[in-house]
Write a protein that holds these residues in place. Structure first.
Motif, PDB file in Angstrom:
ATOM      1  N   GLN A 113      33.830  38.312  41.215  1.00 52.03           N
ATOM      2  CA  GLN A 113      33.908  39.606  40.543  1.00 52.03           C
ATOM      3  C   GLN A 113      32.495  40.144  40.356  1.00 52.03           C
ATOM      4  O   GLN A 113      31.879  39.990  39.293  1.00 52.03           O
ATOM      5  N   HIS A 115      30.805  42.840  39.840  1.00 49.01           N
ATOM      6  CA  HIS A 115      30.268  43.805  38.891  1.00 49.01           C
ATOM      7  C   HIS A 115      30.867  43.682  37.499  1.00 49.01           C
ATOM      8  O   HIS A 115      30.667  44.546  36.652  1.00 49.01           O
ATOM      9  N   ARG A 116      31.612  42.599  37.245  1.00 51.52           N
ATOM     10  CA  ARG A 116      32.238  42.422  35.939  1.00 51.52           C
ATOM     11  C   ARG A 116      31.460  41.415  35.092  1.00 51.52           C
ATOM     12  O   ARG A 116      30.787  40.536  35.622  1.00 51.52           O
ATOM     13  N   THR A 118      30.939  38.209  33.172  1.00 46.74           N
ATOM     14  CA  THR A 118      31.558  36.892  33.302  1.00 46.74           C
ATOM     15  C   THR A 118      31.550  36.167  31.959  1.00 46.74           C
ATOM     16  O   THR A 118      30.572  36.224  31.212  1.00 46.74           O
TER      17      THR A 118
END
Length: 284
Positions: A113, A115-116, A118
């Motif tokens: 993921q 651009h999210r 973590t």
């Protein structure tokens, strides 16, 4: 500092994600004797499904390099499998549902993921491993491993893994132009199978009723499963233009390199002794 562990039969490993990188890691951990559970995450959608255990979630028969994926729906199934499991277990159960089953030896976030934000995985397992952008051993994992082309498999000792730069990894000299992305959110429909030969402009499927076409000639290497709801701006399909060198099944070099890096990171390495030490010294 977290100490490496000795993987053995009966070890419990949880892999977040069901994509091809997560599946390569799962295969390698399974071969080391671990009971491996893969936890599905809907974002981003999985496209390289013939290189992954993803479709086992839907009851399909799936094998990756001779290792079978088995769908499990209940924690009790996993608990029983901890004694012995011949397959990689694939589940819709999320991490909070898996943690009460037993002490996790290895936890790998392979969701990619980019651009999210973590979550902090430290303390949830004996060793937590973050793959790709957004990981730091000082912030959210015990081991961070690069997945970026040219640096894939590099274990990051300090600082953050490389941020996503929007540049697609080259495949036979072809970059982002081999992908088609969702221009809007919607329901994806396709009847074209991975492994099919396609030509530039050929309609692969429809997103919200709008046709999506192959960007170039080649073999359809990946495509979102039919009937999925997809958000805007994600990969819908990939075409491999390498001709007879095209690959759409099994584990590719990138996945294998990352998986081997995970094993190096979590297992103690044998002590290397100087060759001269093995020979007795004659005294005259």
């Amino acid at each position: 500092m977290t100490q490496p562990l000795q993987l053995s039969a009966g070890g419990f490993a949880v892999v977040l994600g069901t994509n091809e990188i997560a599946s390569a890691v799962a295969v390698h951990l399974h071969r080391e004797g671990c009971c491996v559970v893969m936890s599905h995450d809907p974002f981003p959608p999985v496209i390289r499904r013939k290189m992954a255990f993803h479709d086992a979630l839907y009851g399909d028969e799936v094998t990756v390099e001779g290792v079978r994926g088995e769908r499990v729906d209940h924690a009790t199934q996993i608990f029983k499998a901890l004694r012995r499991s011949d397959n990689v277990l694939v589940s819709w159960l999320a991490l909070p549902d898996l943690l009460p089953i037993g002490a996790v030896d290895v936890l790998i976030d392979a969701r990619m993921q980019k651009h999210r934000v973590t979550p902090d995985l430290r303390g949830l397992a004996r060793i937590s491993v973050g793959l790709g952008p957004g990981f730091s051993t000082a912030v959210n994992c015990d081991v961070a491993i690069e997945t970026r082309p040219g640096r894939s498999g590099l274990i990051v000792g300090s600082g953050w893994t490389d941020a996503a730069d929007g540049v697609a990894s080259p495949l036979g000299g072809v970059g982002a132009e081999r992908f088609e992305y969702s221009q809007a959110s919607g329901r994806w429909r396709t009847a074209v199978e991975i492994g099919s030969r396609v030509f530039s402009g050929f309609t692969i499927g429809h997103l919200g009723g709008v046709p999506v076409r192959a960007p170039c000639d080649g073999i359809l290497r990946g495509v979102v499963r039919d009937g999925q709801d997809v958000p805007q701006g994600v990969k819908l399909l990939e075409v491999d233009s390498r001709g007879r060198h095209a690959q759409w099944t099994g584990i590719d070099d990138r996945g294998r390199g990352i998986a081997k890096a995970v094993l190096r990171a979590v297992q103690p390495q044998p002590e290397i002794r100087p060759s001269y030490a093995a020979q007795p010294i004659a005294v005259f």
